[in-house]
Write a protein that holds these residues in place. Structure first.
Motif, short mmCIF file in Angstrom:
data_model
loop_
_atom_site.label_atom_id
_atom_site.label_comp_id
_atom_site.label_asym_id
_atom_site.label_seq_id
_atom_site.Cartn_x
_atom_site.Cartn_y
_atom_site.Cartn_z
N UNK A 1 0.84 -1.20 0.00
CA UNK A 1 0.00 0.00 0.00
C UNK A 1 0.87 1.25 0.00
N UNK A 2 0.23 2.38 -0.39
CA UNK A 2 0.91 3.67 -0.29
C UNK A 2 1.66 4.11 -1.52
N UNK A 3 1.48 3.42 -2.66
CA UNK A 3 2.17 3.83 -3.89
C UNK A 3 1.17 4.51 -4.82
N UNK A 4 1.51 5.70 -5.24
CA UNK A 4 0.64 6.49 -6.10
C UNK A 4 0.45 5.81 -7.45
N UNK A 5 -0.79 5.85 -7.97
CA UNK A 5 -1.06 5.16 -9.23
C UNK A 5 -0.61 5.95 -10.47
N UNK A 6 0.02 7.08 -10.26
CA UNK A 6 0.63 7.77 -11.42
C UNK A 6 2.06 7.27 -11.66
N UNK A 7 2.51 6.33 -10.81
CA UNK A 7 3.81 5.69 -11.00
C UNK A 7 3.58 4.37 -11.73
N UNK A 8 4.35 4.13 -12.76
CA UNK A 8 4.19 2.91 -13.54
C UNK A 8 4.72 1.70 -12.77
N UNK A 9 3.83 0.76 -12.51
CA UNK A 9 4.20 -0.49 -11.85
C UNK A 9 3.82 -1.64 -12.79
N UNK A 10 4.79 -2.40 -13.21
CA UNK A 10 4.54 -3.51 -14.13
C UNK A 10 4.33 -4.81 -13.38
N UNK A 11 3.54 -5.69 -14.00
CA UNK A 11 3.34 -7.02 -13.43
C UNK A 11 4.68 -7.77 -13.43
N UNK A 12 4.88 -8.56 -12.40
CA UNK A 12 6.10 -9.35 -12.18
C UNK A 12 7.30 -8.51 -11.77
N UNK A 13 7.04 -7.24 -11.41
CA UNK A 13 8.12 -6.43 -10.84
C UNK A 13 8.54 -7.03 -9.50
N UNK A 14 9.83 -7.11 -9.26
CA UNK A 14 10.31 -7.69 -8.00
C UNK A 14 10.23 -6.66 -6.87
N UNK A 15 9.77 -7.13 -5.72
CA UNK A 15 9.64 -6.29 -4.53
C UNK A 15 10.73 -6.68 -3.54
N UNK A 16 11.43 -5.68 -3.00
CA UNK A 16 12.52 -5.93 -2.05
C UNK A 16 12.37 -5.00 -0.85
N UNK A 17 13.13 -5.26 0.19
CA UNK A 17 13.10 -4.38 1.35
C UNK A 17 13.75 -3.05 1.00
N UNK A 18 13.19 -1.99 1.56
CA UNK A 18 13.74 -0.66 1.30
C UNK A 18 14.89 -0.33 2.25
N UNK A 19 14.83 -0.87 3.49
CA UNK A 19 15.89 -0.63 4.45
C UNK A 19 15.75 0.64 5.24
N UNK A 20 14.60 1.35 5.09
CA UNK A 20 14.44 2.63 5.76
C UNK A 20 14.29 2.52 7.26
N UNK A 21 13.70 1.43 7.76
CA UNK A 21 13.48 1.28 9.19
C UNK A 21 14.73 0.82 9.92
N UNK A 22 15.70 0.32 9.18
CA UNK A 22 16.92 -0.17 9.81
C UNK A 22 16.81 -1.60 10.31
N UNK A 23 15.63 -2.20 10.18
CA UNK A 23 15.43 -3.57 10.65
C UNK A 23 16.00 -4.57 9.66
N UNK A 24 15.76 -4.30 8.37
CA UNK A 24 16.26 -5.17 7.31
C UNK A 24 17.25 -4.40 6.44
N UNK A 25 18.26 -5.08 5.92
CA UNK A 25 19.13 -4.44 4.93
C UNK A 25 18.32 -4.13 3.67
#
Length: 282
Positions: free
Chosen positions: A195-219
């Motif tokens: 959730x939280x991604x604006x629909x004016x940003x192009x997101x393609x099917x089968x795009x890989x999702x990874x951790x962002x690392x912003x919280x410092x919990x995950x690299x």
């Protein structure tokens, strides 16, 4: 003794036959190259099978120890990845890649109990305070993100997995960098939502999702899954994204607990950010 004599008398013809057969076969094998070769080949094959079975049994009983060694070796190698280190000197582009300090440490653990079909799901692992584990540390597997340490005992810890309400792991699209929060609607243990991604940003099917690392919990860059479905949320300028997660919580057995050695510094610094005035007025 009488029984033994009676046995020989009763089966004397059969015993003589067996004796003569052995003598005949021995002579045949001794004086025939072909027969001798066949016997040796058969014996080698039988011995080979016996040794194979024995080796398989030995490997089976040593498997747990071998797996534990491999887990610790994997943890050591993960700690050497660039994403697990913090670059010190960033001023010049030509600074060598060896200018890093260790930021993330990994501890291997075995899953001894877990759920995947409840609204909030947990797993128990076989390391705890005695191993230095603390609440709030991240947990991953060789496939991807698993969850966050929720409770810690002396020798065990309980992990709240990503198959839980409001765990909110910060994630990003590997291509493009758009970021949002990982959530779970408790419908399918293989599907989560972003959730939280604006629909004016192009997101393609089968795009890989990874951790962002912003919280410092995950690299940054730990696999989460791939986008399998996307649609716009009615009345909102946002995407409704479905992610097929990388880990299968029905069969998970081994995990790594992550320690960010700079996490306390990060949280202390971000805790000093002044509140938004508009929020204070509400």
């Amino acid at each position: 003794m009488r029984n033994l004599i009676a046995f020989f008398k009763r089966f004397q013809i059969f015993l003589v036959f067996v004796f003569l057969q052995v003598v005949a076969l021995s002579a045949y094998v001794q004086y025939s190259d072909f027969a001798r070769l066949q016997v040796f080949s058969s014996a080698s094959m039988i011995n080979g099978r016996i040794y194979t079975v024995r080796n398989s049994v030995t490997k089976h009983f040593n498997l747990e120890g071998t797996n534990r060694k491999l887990e610790w070796e994997n943890a050591r190698l993960r700690a050497k990845l660039k994403d697990s280190n913090y670059k010190i000197d960033r001023e010049l582009v030509q600074i060598e890649d060896t200018s890093y300090h260790q930021q993330y440490l990994y501890l291997a653990a075995t899953v001894i109990n877990n759920t995947y079909d409840k609204r909030n799901n947990y797993m128990t692992i076989d390391i705890g305070k005695n191993h230095g584990i603390k609440k709030g540390w991240g947990v991953i597997s060789s496939k991807g993100v698993v969850g966050i340490v929720h409770l810690v005992g002396e020798s065990y810890a309980v992990v709240k997995t990503i198959l839980s309400k409001n765990i909110n792991v910060d994630v990003s699209m590997r291509d493009g960098g758009a970021f949002g929060l990982l959530k779970w609607d408790a419908i399918n243990s293989k599907i989560c939502q972003v959730s939280g991604i604006s629909n004016d940003i192009t997101i393609k099917k089968f795009t890989k999702v990874v951790t962002r690392g912003g919280s410092g919990i995950f690299p940054r860059g730990i696999p989460v899954g791939v986008i399998t479905k996307r649609k716009s949320i009615e009345g909102k300028p946002l995407w409704d994204l479905q992610v097929r997660i990388a880990e299968d919580f029905r069969t998970i057995q081994h995990v790594y607990v992550i320690q960010n050695v700079m996490l306390d510094e990060l949280r202390e610094l971000e805790g000093k950010i002044p509140p938004d005035k508009e929020e204070e007025d509400l």
